[in-house]
Write a protein that holds these residues in place. Structure first.
Motif, PDB file in Angstrom:
ATOM      1  N   ALA A   1      40.266  43.152  41.861  1.00 22.52           N
ATOM      2  CA  ALA A   1      41.679  43.270  42.257  1.00 22.52           C
ATOM      3  C   ALA A   1      42.527  43.595  41.030  1.00 22.52           C
ATOM      4  O   ALA A   1      43.361  44.507  41.066  1.00 22.52           O
ATOM      5  CB  ALA A   1      42.156  41.971  42.905  1.00 22.52           C
TER       6      ALA A   1
ATOM      7  N   GLU B   1      41.987  38.561  30.821  1.00 17.75           N
ATOM      8  CA  GLU B   1      40.812  38.017  31.518  1.00 17.75           C
ATOM      9  C   GLU B   1      40.197  36.883  30.699  1.00 17.75           C
ATOM     10  O   GLU B   1      39.900  37.060  29.514  1.00 17.75           O
ATOM     11  CB  GLU B   1      39.787  39.146  31.758  1.00 17.75           C
ATOM     12  N   GLY B   2      40.001  35.740  31.348  1.00 22.12           N
ATOM     13  CA  GLY B   2      39.453  34.576  30.651  1.00 22.12           C
ATOM     14  C   GLY B   2      37.973  34.694  30.319  1.00 22.12           C
ATOM     15  O   GLY B   2      37.496  34.121  29.337  1.00 22.12           O
TER      16      GLY B   2
ATOM     17  N   GLY C   1      35.117  39.977  36.897  1.00 20.70           N
ATOM     18  CA  GLY C   1      35.301  38.728  37.647  1.00 20.70           C
ATOM     19  C   GLY C   1      34.005  38.258  38.278  1.00 20.70           C
ATOM     20  O   GLY C   1      32.999  38.051  37.588  1.00 20.70           O
ATOM     21  N   ARG C   2      34.000  38.160  39.619  1.00 25.61           N
ATOM     22  CA  ARG C   2      32.816  37.647  40.313  1.00 25.61           C
ATOM     23  C   ARG C   2      31.648  38.626  40.236  1.00 25.61           C
ATOM     24  O   ARG C   2      30.522  38.270  40.570  1.00 25.61           O
ATOM     25  CB  ARG C   2      33.184  37.320  41.773  1.00 25.61           C
TER      26      ARG C   2
ATOM     27  N   PRO D   1      28.411  39.462  43.895  1.00 18.45           N
ATOM     28  CA  PRO D   1      28.220  40.480  44.928  1.00 18.45           C
ATOM     29  C   PRO D   1      27.110  41.448  44.581  1.00 18.45           C
ATOM     30  O   PRO D   1      26.853  41.715  43.409  1.00 18.45           O
ATOM     31  CB  PRO D   1      29.569  41.200  44.984  1.00 18.45           C
TER      32      PRO D   1
ATOM     33  N   PHE E   1      26.279  44.052  47.433  1.00 20.11           N
ATOM     34  CA  PHE E   1      26.242  45.126  48.428  1.00 20.11           C
ATOM     35  C   PHE E   1      27.610  45.761  48.631  1.00 20.11           C
ATOM     36  O   PHE E   1      28.643  45.128  48.417  1.00 20.11           O
ATOM     37  CB  PHE E   1      25.713  44.569  49.762  1.00 20.11           C
TER      38      PHE E   1
ATOM     39  N   ILE F   1      44.358  32.123  30.324  1.00 18.18           N
ATOM     40  CA  ILE F   1      45.795  31.867  30.492  1.00 18.18           C
ATOM     41  C   ILE F   1      46.043  30.375  30.675  1.00 18.18           C
ATOM     42  O   ILE F   1      45.386  29.723  31.491  1.00 18.18           O
ATOM     43  CB  ILE F   1      46.318  32.640  31.727  1.00 18.18           C
TER      44      ILE F   1
ATOM     45  N   ASN G   1      40.705  24.382  35.291  1.00 16.67           N
ATOM     46  CA  ASN G   1      41.331  25.694  35.117  1.00 16.67           C
ATOM     47  C   ASN G   1      42.738  25.678  35.699  1.00 16.67           C
ATOM     48  O   ASN G   1      43.059  26.416  36.626  1.00 16.67           O
ATOM     49  CB  ASN G   1      40.494  26.779  35.807  1.00 16.67           C
TER      50      ASN G   1
ATOM     51  N   LEU H   1      35.951  29.361  36.265  1.00 14.09           N
ATOM     52  CA  LEU H   1      37.128  30.220  36.427  1.00 14.09           C
ATOM     53  C   LEU H   1      37.339  30.683  37.875  1.00 14.09           C
ATOM     54  O   LEU H   1      38.352  31.293  38.178  1.00 14.09           O
ATOM     55  CB  LEU H   1      37.051  31.424  35.488  1.00 14.09           C
TER      56      LEU H   1
ATOM     57  N   GLY I   1      44.319  39.828  44.883  1.00 13.69           N
ATOM     58  CA  GLY I   1      43.082  39.026  44.884  1.00 13.69           C
ATOM     59  C   GLY I   1      42.621  38.868  46.314  1.00 13.69           C
ATOM     60  O   GLY I   1      43.434  38.896  47.252  1.00 13.69           O
ATOM     61  N   GLU I   2      41.295  38.699  46.478  1.00 15.87           N
ATOM     62  CA  GLU I   2      40.712  38.722  47.824  1.00 15.87           C
ATOM     63  C   GLU I   2      41.398  37.782  48.812  1.00 15.87           C
ATOM     64  O   GLU I   2      41.578  38.135  49.979  1.00 15.87           O
ATOM     65  CB  GLU I   2      39.192  38.503  47.776  1.00 15.87           C
TER      66      GLU I   2
ATOM     67  N   PRO J   1      37.202  39.404  52.360  1.00 10.35           N
ATOM     68  CA  PRO J   1      36.904  38.942  51.000  1.00 10.35           C
ATOM     69  C   PRO J   1      35.967  39.868  50.230  1.00 10.35           C
ATOM     70  O   PRO J   1      35.432  39.483  49.208  1.00 10.35           O
ATOM     71  CB  PRO J   1      36.249  37.585  51.254  1.00 10.35           C
TER      72      PRO J   1
ATOM     73  N   LEU K   1      34.691  43.384  48.085  1.00 12.51           N
ATOM     74  CA  LEU K   1      35.216  44.041  46.885  1.00 12.51           C
ATOM     75  C   LEU K   1      36.299  45.050  47.234  1.00 12.51           C
ATOM     76  O   LEU K   1      37.326  45.138  46.562  1.00 12.51           O
ATOM     77  CB  LEU K   1      34.071  44.726  46.134  1.00 12.51           C
TER      78      LEU K   1
HETATM   79  C1  LIG Z   1      27.727  35.104  45.557  1.00 13.96           C
HETATM   80  C2  LIG Z   1      28.729  36.140  46.014  1.00 13.96           C
HETATM   81  C3  LIG Z   1      28.308  37.201  46.778  1.00 13.96           C
HETATM   82  C4  LIG Z   1      29.221  38.168  47.199  1.00 13.96           C
HETATM   83  N1  LIG Z   1      28.758  39.260  47.861  1.00 13.96           N
HETATM   84  C5  LIG Z   1      29.589  40.309  48.072  1.00 13.96           C
HETATM   85  C6  LIG Z   1      29.059  41.571  48.465  1.00 13.96           C
HETATM   86  O1  LIG Z   1      27.831  41.739  48.598  1.00 13.96           O
HETATM   87  N2  LIG Z   1      29.930  42.593  48.682  1.00 13.96           N
HETATM   88  C7  LIG Z   1      31.285  42.438  48.509  1.00 13.96           C
HETATM   89  O2  LIG Z   1      32.027  43.403  48.727  1.00 13.96           O
HETATM   90  N3  LIG Z   1      31.794  41.253  48.083  1.00 13.96           N
HETATM   91  C8  LIG Z   1      30.992  40.205  47.855  1.00 13.96           C
HETATM   92  N4  LIG Z   1      31.480  39.029  47.349  1.00 13.96           N
HETATM   93  C9  LIG Z   1      32.946  38.852  47.261  1.00 13.96           C
HETATM   94  C10 LIG Z   1      33.548  39.542  46.021  1.00 13.96           C
HETATM   95  O3  LIG Z   1      32.829  39.179  44.891  1.00 13.96           O
HETATM   96  C11 LIG Z   1      35.000  39.115  45.835  1.00 13.96           C
HETATM   97  O4  LIG Z   1      35.744  39.309  47.020  1.00 13.96           O
HETATM   98  C12 LIG Z   1      35.710  39.878  44.739  1.00 13.96           C
HETATM   99  O5  LIG Z   1      34.901  39.952  43.580  1.00 13.96           O
HETATM  100  C13 LIG Z   1      37.031  39.196  44.422  1.00 13.96           C
HETATM  101  O6  LIG Z   1      37.701  39.911  43.426  1.00 13.96           O
HETATM  102  P1  LIG Z   1      39.072  39.345  42.836  1.00 13.96           P
HETATM  103  O7  LIG Z   1      39.517  40.289  41.800  1.00 13.96           O
HETATM  104  O8  LIG Z   1      39.991  39.000  43.937  1.00 13.96           O
HETATM  105  O9  LIG Z   1      38.681  37.945  42.167  1.00 13.96           O
HETATM  106  P2  LIG Z   1      37.810  37.655  40.849  1.00 13.96           P
HETATM  107  O10 LIG Z   1      36.702  38.600  40.744  1.00 13.96           O
HETATM  108  O11 LIG Z   1      37.471  36.209  40.903  1.00 13.96           O
HETATM  109  O12 LIG Z   1      38.825  37.935  39.679  1.00 13.96           O
HETATM  110  C14 LIG Z   1      39.729  36.955  39.212  1.00 13.96           C
HETATM  111  C15 LIG Z   1      39.580  36.868  37.703  1.00 13.96           C
HETATM  112  O13 LIG Z   1      40.488  35.878  37.186  1.00 13.96           O
HETATM  113  C16 LIG Z   1      39.847  35.308  36.056  1.00 13.96           C
HETATM  114  N5  LIG Z   1      40.512  34.040  35.710  1.00 13.96           N
HETATM  115  C17 LIG Z   1      40.498  32.864  36.399  1.00 13.96           C
HETATM  116  N6  LIG Z   1      41.221  31.939  35.745  1.00 13.96           N
HETATM  117  C18 LIG Z   1      41.701  32.536  34.624  1.00 13.96           C
HETATM  118  C19 LIG Z   1      42.521  32.096  33.551  1.00 13.96           C
HETATM  119  N7  LIG Z   1      43.011  30.841  33.489  1.00 13.96           N
HETATM  120  N8  LIG Z   1      42.817  32.979  32.570  1.00 13.96           N
HETATM  121  C20 LIG Z   1      42.357  34.260  32.594  1.00 13.96           C
HETATM  122  N9  LIG Z   1      41.575  34.722  33.588  1.00 13.96           N
HETATM  123  C21 LIG Z   1      41.249  33.872  34.603  1.00 13.96           C
HETATM  124  C22 LIG Z   1      38.416  35.136  36.487  1.00 13.96           C
HETATM  125  O14 LIG Z   1      37.543  35.013  35.379  1.00 13.96           O
HETATM  126  C23 LIG Z   1      38.179  36.441  37.272  1.00 13.96           C
HETATM  127  O15 LIG Z   1      37.657  37.442  36.440  1.00 13.96           O
HETATM  128  C24 LIG Z   1      30.601  38.044  46.893  1.00 13.96           C
HETATM  129  C25 LIG Z   1      31.029  36.964  46.108  1.00 13.96           C
HETATM  130  C26 LIG Z   1      30.104  36.029  45.667  1.00 13.96           C
HETATM  131  C27 LIG Z   1      30.562  34.910  44.769  1.00 13.96           C
END
Ligand SMILES: Cc1cc2nc3c(=O)[nH]c(=O)nc-3n(C[C@H](O)[C@H](O)[C@H](O)COP(=O)(O)OP(=O)(O)OC[C@H]3O[C@@H](n4cnc5c(N)ncnc54)[C@H](O)[C@@H]3O)c2cc1C
Length: 483
Positions: A23, A59-60, A66-67, A83, A85, A235, A278, A414, A445-446, A454, A456
Motif C-alpha cells: 500500500a 519503513e521500520g 511489508g508482509r 503472501p 499467490f 516511527i 509497536n 511490526l 493499507g489492506e 486483504p 496485495l
Molecule cells: C501469511 C500470509 C499470506 C498471505 N497470502 C496472500 C496471497 O497469497 N496473496 C495476496 O494477495 N495477499 C496475501 N496476503 C495478504 C497481503 O500480504 C497483505 O494484504 C498486504 O501485504 C498488506 O499490505 P499493506 O501495505 O497494507 O501492509 P504491510 O505490508 O503490513 O505494510 C505496512 C508496513 O508498515 C510497517 N510498519 C509497522 N509499524 C511501523 C513503525 N512503527 N514504523 C515504521 N514502519 C512500520 C511494517 O513493517 C510494514 O512494512 C497474505 C498475508 C500473510 C501474512
C-alpha cells in the motif's frame, strides 16, 4: 538538507508515507507520478498543479515490501514467508504491475487435490467436488450463501449462519472450517457474514489462481525502485498539530522528518489504543471514531509450517491439497529455479541441507488453529506434520526431510497478525478507517479497503486512493475514488 547537529531533516517534504508495504510503496509511486495527461506533453506545467511531488517512505523493517518477505534458510531459492499467490488477473493493479515488469505468472488449480482423512483417500479436486456430498455442499453453500443476512438485517457469524440458518451437519461445518477459515484467516465463529458478502460482491479480479515466476520480494523491490525509501526507520510519533507541517519522529533517535501531508499505511493494529511492542503515538490523538474502527476490524492470525525435501515424494503435478480430518488443514508444494543469492545457513551442514532441497511443502494454518500451533512445541508440530504426509503419500517421509521452519504472523512485531478478516458487526468501520483526518493524514493499507479485500492488489488500490486524495489536497486535481 539535513541538520546533523540536531539530527533533523529540515527540508519540508510534500508527502511522507508511513509504512513500506505494497500500500505504501504504491501510494508513493502514485503520489510522485506526473499527471498522466501531461506526460510527454510538457509535464511539470507552469502553474505547478502537475508538478512531481517530493515523497519519502518510512519503513521500520530492513526491506521494502511489508508482509512480502522471504527467507533464505529453507531452499536454494528465496521462499515467501507471507503472501505467495496472485489472486485473479482481472482489474488487478498487482497483475498489471507484474506484467509491466516482465514477470511471468502461471495458473494453478486451487485446490487441485483433497485428502479425505476419514477414508484415507487422496483424490482430484474435480472428483471430490462432484462426488463427495460434503465437499460439494460446502462449496455450494459458500458460493450461494443461502439464508445469509439480507440488507437491513443484523449480522451473524459464519458459524451461526451454518448452524442456525442452514442447519448444516457437524461434518460439513468441520469441512467449512477447514477450507474457509484458512481462506479468510479466521475461524467460522469469528467470520462476519455481512463483510463476507461484501467481499464477494466487491471481488472484481476473476477466479484465476496465479503464481509468479519469482518470489514476490522482487515485485516489492521493483515497486520501491526510484523512490526515496528509508529502511530501519521505525516511527515513534506523528505530530499533526500544525496543519501543513506533520512531524514524524524516529524511535530511539531525535531524527524528525517534516512533510505537508502524511499517508498512513501502517497495519491496523498500530492505530489501536494499545499496541504492545509497536505503539505509534499520534499528536493530537486520532479521533475516537478512527480508533474505534481500528479496534473493530479484526486481524486474523496465520502460520506457515515449512518442510524441505531432498526427494519428491508426491505426484509431479500435485500443487495444493485440502486435508480433511487431519492435523493441518492445507498444504502446497513449490519448487523454483536456484537463486544466485547466497543462502543463510548457520553451519556447513545446514548449507548442504539447503542445497540438497528439491521441493518445499508449505502447510498453511489460519484462525484458531494457528493460535493453538503457537502454543505447541515446534518439534511436535513437525512430527505431526510429517506423520500427516506419511499418511497422504503412503510412505515414510522423515528421512527425506532437509529443512524445517515455522513462521507465526502473530509474532511479527511490526504487523501483529496476518491480514484482516470479514468481521462481525463491522458496520462502516473500514470507511471510518479510510477517512482522512484534518486534511493532513490520509489512510491506506489492506484494512482500509471498503471492499474487504486483504490481498496485495487490494492494498495497492488503497494506496492509489490515498495518493489521489493527497494530490487533490496539494495540487487541487483528481482525488475521486469509489473505494
Ligand atoms: C501469511 C500470509 C499470506 C498471505 N497470502 C496472500 C496471497 O497469497 N496473496 C495476496 O494477495 N495477499 C496475501 N496476503 C495478504 C497481503 O500480504 C497483505 O494484504 C498486504 O501485504 C498488506 O499490505 P499493506 O501495505 O497494507 O501492509 P504491510 O505490508 O503490513 O505494510 C505496512 C508496513 O508498515 C510497517 N510498519 C509497522 N509499524 C511501523 C513503525 N512503527 N514504523 C515504521 N514502519 C512500520 C511494517 O513493517 C510494514 O512494512 C497474505 C498475508 C500473510 C501474512
Amino acid at each position: 538538507m539535513a541538520d546533523a547537529s540536531e539530527g533533523r531533516d529540515v527540508r519540508v517534504r510534500d508527502v511522507v508515507v508511513l509504512g513500506g508495504g505494497f500500500a505504501g510503496l504504491h501510494a508513493a509511486r502514485c503520489a510522485t507520478m506526473v499527471h498522466p495527461e501531461r506526460v510527454g506533453g510538457g509535464g511539470g506545467g507552469d502553474d505547478g498543479r502537475f508538478r512531481r511531488l517530493d515523497v519519502v517512505v518510512l519503513e521500520g523493517g530492513d526491506e521494502p515490501g511489508g508482509r512480502v518477505k522471504v527467507t533464505r534458510d529453507l531452499a536454494p531459492w528465496d521462499v515467501n514467508l507471507g503472501p505467495e499467490f496472485v489472486h485473479g488477473d482481472e482489474n488487478s493493479a498487482l497483475k498489471r504491475f507484474a506484467d509491466a515488469c516482465g514477470f511471468a505468472t502461471f495458473e494453478r488449480e486451487w485446490p487441485d487435490r483433497y485428502f479425505l482423512g476419514d477414508e484415507g483417500v487422496l483424490m482430484g479436486a474435480d472428483e471430490a467436488e462432484t462426488k463427495n456430498v460434503d465437499v460439494k455442499l460446502v462449496h455450494e453453500l459458500f458460493d450461494e450463501l443461502p439464508n445469509a443476512p439480507k440488507e437491513g438485517e443484523g449480522d451473524l457469524t459464519a458459524l451461526e449462519w451454518l448452524t442456525t440458518r442452514v442447519k448444516a451437519p457437524e461434518r460439513v461445518i468441520k469441512l467449512a472450517e477447514n477450507i474457509y477459515a484458512n481462506d479468510f484467516c479466521a475461524s467460522l465463529g469469528k467470520l462476519g457474514m455481512r463483510e463476507l458478502i461484501e467481499e464477494k460482491k466487491g471481488w472484481i479480479y476473476g477466479e484465476k489462481y496465479l503464481i509468479l515466476d519469482r518470489p514476490l520480494r522482487e515485485v516489492a523491490l521493483a515497486l520501491a525502485d526510484g523512490l526515496d525509501v528509508r529502511l530501519g526507520w521505525e516511527i515513534e510519533s506523528v505530530d499533526y498539530s500544525r496543519p501543513g507541517a506533520v512531524k514524524i519522529k524516529r524511535r530511539g533517535s531525535n531524527e524528525v522528518i517534516t512533510a505537508r501531508k502524511c499517508i498512513v499505511t501502517l497495519p491496523v493494529t498500530t492505530l489501536r489504543s494499545e499496541c504492545p511492542g509497536n505503539r505509534v503515538k499520534f499528536i493530537p490523538r486520532l479521533p475516537a471514531a478512527k480508533v474505534r474502527a481500528a479496534e473493530t476490524i479484526q486481524m486474523g492470525n496465520a502460520s506457515k509450517v515449512f518442510l524441505g525435501f531432498r526427494k519428491r515424494l508426491w505426484p509431479s503435478d500435485l500443487f495444493d491439497v485440502v486435508c480433511t480430518n487431519c492435523f493441518l488443514p492445507e498444504f502446497w508444494i513449490t519448487e523454483y529455479p536456484k537463486s544466485s543469492v547466497a543462502r543463510e545457513a548457520k553451519s556447513t551442514k545446514e548449507a548442504a541441507l539447503i542445497a540438497e532441497t528439491v521441493g518445499l511443502v508449505t502447510f498453511f494454518v489460519a484462525g484458531d488453529l494457528a493460535g493453538e500451533l503457537d502454543r505447541m512445541p515446534e518439534h511436535i508440530v513437525f512430527k505431526r506434520a510429517i506423520e500427516q504426509l506419511d499418511m497422504i503419500f503412503d510412505t515414510s517421509c522423515a528421512e527425506h526431510v532437509t529443512t524445517k521452519k515455522i513462521v507465526s504472523w502473530s509474532q511479527e512485531r511490526l504487523v501483529q497478525g496476518a491480514y484482516t478478516h470479514p468481521t462481525v458487526n463491522a458496520g462502516d468501520a473500514r470507511m471510518m478507517l479510510a477517512a482522512p483526518v484534518a486534511n493532513t493524514l490520509f489512510f491506506a493499507g489492506e484494512a482500509t479497503h471498503t471492499g474487504v479485500n486483504p490481498c496485495l492488489q487490494g492494498a495497492m488500490e488503497t494506496g492509489e486512493r490515498a495518493a489521489a486524495q493527497v494530490r487533490a489536497s496539494i495540487l487541487g486535481i483528481g482525488g475521486h475514488s469509489k473505494l
